[in-house]
Design a protein around this motif. Structure first.
Motif, PDB file in Angstrom:
ATOM      1  N   ARG A  16       0.840  -1.187   0.000  1.00  0.00           N
ATOM      2  CA  ARG A  16       0.000   0.000   0.000  1.00  0.00           C
ATOM      3  C   ARG A  16       0.882   1.247   0.000  1.00  0.00           C
ATOM      4  NH1 ARG A  16      -3.298  -0.323   4.893  1.00  0.00           N
ATOM      5  NH2 ARG A  16      -4.652  -1.690   3.655  1.00  0.00           N
ATOM      6  N   LEU A  17       0.480   2.243  -0.779  1.00  0.00           N
ATOM      7  CA  LEU A  17       1.229   3.499  -0.850  1.00  0.00           C
ATOM      8  C   LEU A  17       0.256   4.651  -0.616  1.00  0.00           C
ATOM      9  CD1 LEU A  17       3.885   4.989  -1.442  1.00  0.00           C
ATOM     10  CD2 LEU A  17       3.180   5.070  -3.860  1.00  0.00           C
ATOM     11  N   ARG A  18       0.569   5.474   0.358  1.00  0.00           N
ATOM     12  CA  ARG A  18      -0.259   6.636   0.681  1.00  0.00           C
ATOM     13  C   ARG A  18       0.563   7.909   0.449  1.00  0.00           C
ATOM     14  NH1 ARG A  18      -3.414   5.139   6.364  1.00  0.00           N
ATOM     15  NH2 ARG A  18      -4.641   3.382   5.536  1.00  0.00           N
ATOM     16  N   GLU A  19      -0.095   8.904  -0.128  1.00  0.00           N
ATOM     17  CA  GLU A  19       0.558  10.179  -0.397  1.00  0.00           C
ATOM     18  C   GLU A  19      -0.134  11.292   0.390  1.00  0.00           C
ATOM     19  OE1 GLU A  19       0.307  10.658  -4.596  1.00  0.00           O
ATOM     20  OE2 GLU A  19       2.106   9.456  -4.989  1.00  0.00           O
ATOM     21  N   GLN A  20       0.657  12.129   1.001  1.00  0.00           N
ATOM     22  CA  GLN A  20       0.147  13.300   1.707  1.00  0.00           C
ATOM     23  C   GLN A  20       0.373  14.525   0.820  1.00  0.00           C
ATOM     24  OE1 GLN A  20       1.823  13.917   5.580  1.00  0.00           O
ATOM     25  NE2 GLN A  20       0.673  15.828   5.945  1.00  0.00           N
ATOM     26  N   LEU A  21      -0.694  15.265   0.527  1.00  0.00           N
ATOM     27  CA  LEU A  21      -0.637  16.379  -0.406  1.00  0.00           C
ATOM     28  C   LEU A  21      -0.721  17.720   0.323  1.00  0.00           C
ATOM     29  CD1 LEU A  21      -3.043  15.024  -3.185  1.00  0.00           C
ATOM     30  CD2 LEU A  21      -0.574  14.670  -2.957  1.00  0.00           C
ATOM     31  N   ASP A  22      -0.068  18.704  -0.270  1.00  0.00           N
ATOM     32  CA  ASP A  22      -0.172  20.069   0.239  1.00  0.00           C
ATOM     33  C   ASP A  22      -1.553  20.612  -0.128  1.00  0.00           C
ATOM     34  OD1 ASP A  22      -0.029  23.088   0.052  1.00  0.00           O
ATOM     35  OD2 ASP A  22       1.953  22.664   0.892  1.00  0.00           O
ATOM     36  N   PRO A  23      -2.335  21.084   0.840  1.00  0.00           N
ATOM     37  CA  PRO A  23      -3.702  21.538   0.525  1.00  0.00           C
ATOM     38  C   PRO A  23      -3.754  22.745  -0.392  1.00  0.00           C
ATOM     39  CG  PRO A  23      -3.099  22.125   2.775  1.00  0.00           C
ATOM     40  CD  PRO A  23      -2.017  21.234   2.275  1.00  0.00           C
ATOM     41  N   THR A  24      -2.678  23.483  -0.488  1.00  0.00           N
ATOM     42  CA  THR A  24      -2.675  24.693  -1.317  1.00  0.00           C
ATOM     43  C   THR A  24      -2.214  24.395  -2.737  1.00  0.00           C
ATOM     44  OG1 THR A  24      -2.227  26.049   0.637  1.00  0.00           O
ATOM     45  CG2 THR A  24      -1.839  27.049  -1.522  1.00  0.00           C
ATOM     46  N   THR A  25      -1.075  23.747  -2.857  1.00  0.00           N
ATOM     47  CA  THR A  25      -0.487  23.501  -4.181  1.00  0.00           C
ATOM     48  C   THR A  25      -0.838  22.130  -4.750  1.00  0.00           C
ATOM     49  OG1 THR A  25       1.560  22.619  -3.220  1.00  0.00           O
ATOM     50  CG2 THR A  25       1.431  24.998  -3.563  1.00  0.00           C
ATOM     51  N   GLY A  26      -1.207  21.195  -3.877  1.00  0.00           N
ATOM     52  CA  GLY A  26      -1.483  19.832  -4.342  1.00  0.00           C
ATOM     53  C   GLY A  26      -0.248  19.002  -4.546  1.00  0.00           C
ATOM     54  N   ALA A  27       0.922  19.530  -4.185  1.00  0.00           N
ATOM     55  CA  ALA A  27       2.166  18.782  -4.359  1.00  0.00           C
ATOM     56  C   ALA A  27       2.297  17.719  -3.268  1.00  0.00           C
ATOM     57  CB  ALA A  27       3.362  19.740  -4.315  1.00  0.00           C
ATOM     58  N   VAL A  28       2.999  16.636  -3.596  1.00  0.00           N
ATOM     59  CA  VAL A  28       3.238  15.561  -2.636  1.00  0.00           C
ATOM     60  C   VAL A  28       4.304  16.008  -1.647  1.00  0.00           C
ATOM     61  CG1 VAL A  28       3.981  13.179  -2.342  1.00  0.00           C
ATOM     62  CG2 VAL A  28       2.600  13.817  -4.343  1.00  0.00           C
ATOM     63  N   ILE A  29       3.968  15.963  -0.355  1.00  0.00           N
ATOM     64  CA  ILE A  29       4.922  16.377   0.666  1.00  0.00           C
ATOM     65  C   ILE A  29       5.435  15.190   1.485  1.00  0.00           C
ATOM     66  CG2 ILE A  29       3.968  18.705   0.829  1.00  0.00           C
ATOM     67  CD1 ILE A  29       2.410  17.830   3.266  1.00  0.00           C
ATOM     68  N   ALA A  30       4.760  14.057   1.408  1.00  0.00           N
ATOM     69  CA  ALA A  30       5.227  12.867   2.134  1.00  0.00           C
ATOM     70  C   ALA A  30       4.521  11.643   1.573  1.00  0.00           C
ATOM     71  CB  ALA A  30       4.971  12.993   3.624  1.00  0.00           C
ATOM     72  N   THR A  31       5.201  10.489   1.636  1.00  0.00           N
ATOM     73  CA  THR A  31       4.629   9.210   1.214  1.00  0.00           C
ATOM     74  C   THR A  31       4.896   8.164   2.281  1.00  0.00           C
ATOM     75  OG1 THR A  31       6.648   8.589   0.023  1.00  0.00           O
ATOM     76  CG2 THR A  31       4.928   9.731  -1.242  1.00  0.00           C
ATOM     77  N   THR A  32       3.929   7.252   2.437  1.00  0.00           N
ATOM     78  CA  THR A  32       4.070   6.138   3.382  1.00  0.00           C
ATOM     79  C   THR A  32       3.827   4.840   2.632  1.00  0.00           C
ATOM     80  OG1 THR A  32       3.321   7.500   5.245  1.00  0.00           O
ATOM     81  CG2 THR A  32       3.240   5.102   5.514  1.00  0.00           C
ATOM     82  N   ALA A  33       4.817   3.974   2.630  1.00  0.00           N
ATOM     83  CA  ALA A  33       4.732   2.682   1.940  1.00  0.00           C
ATOM     84  C   ALA A  33       4.600   1.578   2.981  1.00  0.00           C
ATOM     85  CB  ALA A  33       5.963   2.449   1.072  1.00  0.00           C
ATOM     86  N   THR A  34       3.692   0.640   2.719  1.00  0.00           N
ATOM     87  CA  THR A  34       3.428  -0.472   3.641  1.00  0.00           C
ATOM     88  C   THR A  34       3.502  -1.782   2.884  1.00  0.00           C
ATOM     89  OG1 THR A  34       1.949   0.926   4.952  1.00  0.00           O
ATOM     90  CG2 THR A  34       1.803  -1.448   5.277  1.00  0.00           C
ATOM     91  N   HIS A  35       4.205  -2.730   3.447  1.00  0.00           N
ATOM     92  CA  HIS A  35       4.234  -4.103   2.929  1.00  0.00           C
ATOM     93  C   HIS A  35       3.887  -5.047   4.072  1.00  0.00           C
ATOM     94  CE1 HIS A  35       5.318  -7.661   0.639  1.00  0.00           C
ATOM     95  NE2 HIS A  35       6.016  -8.071   1.691  1.00  0.00           N
ATOM     96  N   GLN A  36       2.832  -5.851   3.900  1.00  0.00           N
ATOM     97  CA  GLN A  36       2.369  -6.745   4.950  1.00  0.00           C
ATOM     98  C   GLN A  36       2.159  -8.149   4.401  1.00  0.00           C
ATOM     99  OE1 GLN A  36      -0.909  -3.974   6.354  1.00  0.00           O
ATOM    100  NE2 GLN A  36      -0.174  -4.708   8.342  1.00  0.00           N
ATOM    101  N   GLU A  37       2.479  -9.132   5.228  1.00  0.00           N
ATOM    102  CA  GLU A  37       2.259 -10.537   4.908  1.00  0.00           C
ATOM    103  C   GLU A  37       1.588 -11.207   6.101  1.00  0.00           C
ATOM    104  OE1 GLU A  37       5.932 -12.343   3.902  1.00  0.00           O
ATOM    105  OE2 GLU A  37       6.287 -11.094   2.130  1.00  0.00           O
ATOM    106  N   SER A  38       0.693 -12.132   5.803  1.00  0.00           N
ATOM    107  CA  SER A  38      -0.041 -12.822   6.862  1.00  0.00           C
ATOM    108  C   SER A  38      -0.227 -14.280   6.475  1.00  0.00           C
ATOM    109  CB  SER A  38      -1.404 -12.163   7.092  1.00  0.00           C
ATOM    110  OG  SER A  38      -2.171 -12.891   8.024  1.00  0.00           O
ATOM    111  N   ASP A  39      -0.028 -15.151   7.437  1.00  0.00           N
ATOM    112  CA  ASP A  39      -0.214 -16.585   7.235  1.00  0.00           C
ATOM    113  C   ASP A  39      -1.024 -17.112   8.404  1.00  0.00           C
ATOM    114  OD1 ASP A  39      -0.151 -19.150   6.339  1.00  0.00           O
ATOM    115  OD2 ASP A  39       1.905 -19.562   6.972  1.00  0.00           O
TER     116      ASP A  39
END
Length: 364
Positions: free
Chosen positions: A218-241
């Motif tokens: 999963r990849l989440r992007e945090q955007l600047d509310p004024t310009t719409g530019a990406v200011i941060a990203t969070t990447a998640t990798h999960q495994e379950s058995d």
């Protein structure tokens, strides 16, 4: 001088033989009765039944219902969805009430309903009734609607065969089923019935073993509310058995006082177990791609549910149109236990690990 000899006429018997033979064959055809071959007419109930407030779907020809779990049978019903964790939703709404024969079920109404949906065998049910706008008689717990599971009745052929036999004659039927899939997935069950006079006994036992593995990114992007530019990203990798095991047993008795009045009793028990482990990595980066936060979350979990119940019912049928009166006494008990141990290892910035241990019991 030319002479011509007249032809010799055939004997009289020879001339009359064809006419006599034809007359005899015609007489035989009239005396022999005409025969008609057997005519077989077959019919079956509709797979889908509709009414003012519900739609009912038959599981008679559903291969998933014959060999799979309740979750797999529900996934084949339009407007019903079951996610990999066993959570049921109706038209996208998870606030769904699940009934069995129009009555609440302790197994399918508790906090661990999802695990029961993944483990219960679907061959216990003959139809699935979906009510998106149920009447007040069903008292839905949420806004999603009602799913009513209709159990398989006692085979009518059993009672008919015993009634046609000598007084005191008994009719016994039974079946054994085993299904094997990949990745350690298998299930087995045995069921049977015995009818003697006005008494009918039925029972079934089943066991399921499922090994399920999931992985996703999963990849989440945090955007600047004024310009719409990406200011941060969070990447998640999960495994379950997880390994899921479940056993279910039931025995029931039905006694007909009259042709329209019967007494029934049922005793049932179940046990479900889930053992799983999960690993996940979480990373946060700034707008330039620089790693600013990273940690690993690993954990083991275990769940078990033991339940049993008993039901006594008296039923009177007024006519063949479905009008009936019934009254029952019912008791159900379920004991649930959940345990988990989770470790959070912080890598960026480096800090002491955080451990979480939980254990809770629930009786209802």
């Amino acid at each position: 001088m030319l002479a011509q000899t007249a032809p010799v006429p055939p004997p009289a018997a020879a001339q009359q033989a064809p006419a006599s033979t034809a007359q005899s064959a015609s007489q035989d055809d009239k005396d022999e009765p005409a025969t008609v071959g057997d005519v077989v007419v077959t019919a079956r109930a509709n797979d889908v039944r509709t009414s003012i407030d519900s739609i009912s779907y038959s599981l008679a020809d559903d291969l998933q219902a014959a060999t799979g779990s309740l979750a797999e049978a529900l996934r084949n019903v339009p407007s019903v969805d079951v996610d990999p964790q066993g959570n049921v939703s109706l038209r996208g709404d998870g606030n769904v009430t699940i009934l069995v024969d129009g009555r609440p079920s302790a197994i399918l109404s508790g906090p661990n309903r999802a695990d029961a949906v993944l483990q219960l065998p679907a061959d216990r049910y003959s139809r699935i009734e979906v009510m998106t706008n149920p009447s007040a008689a069903y008292s839905p717990e949420g806004s999603g609607g009602v799913i009513n599971l209709i159990t398989r009745p006692v085979p009518a052929a059993v009672a008919a065969a015993a009634a046609a036999g000598a007084p005191g004659a008994a009719v016994t039927t039974g079946s054994l089923r085993v299904n094997v899939g990949d990745h350690g997935r298998w299930n087995a069950g045995v069921s049977g019935s015995r009818q003697r006079g006005k008494l009918t006994l039925t029972g079934d036992v089943s066991y399921r073993h499922d090994d399920q593995t999931f992985a996703f990114d999963r990849l989440r992007e945090q955007l600047d509310p004024t310009t719409g530019a990406v200011i941060a990203t969070t990447a998640t990798h999960q495994e379950s058995d997880s390994i899921q095991k479940g056993a279910f047993g039931r025995v029931a008795a039905e006694y007909r006082l009259t042709d329209k009045t019967m007494l029934t009793g049922e005793l049932r028990a179940n046990r479900f177990e889930v053992d799983g482990d999960a690993q996940g990595r979480f990373e946060t980066r700034d707008a330039s791609g620089q790693l600013v936060n990273a940690y690993v979350r690993n954990g083991d979990s275990a769940f078990s549910m033991d339940g049993w119940g008993v039901t006594g019912r008296v039923l009177h049928q007024f006519d063949t149109s479905g009008h009936e009166w019934s009254n029952e006494l019912r008791y159900d008990r379920n004991d649930n236990e959940n345990t988990s141990l989770i470790a959070n290892v912080f890598q960026t910035p480096v800090s002491p690990a955080l451990y979480e241990a939980t254990r809770w019991l629930n009786v209802f």
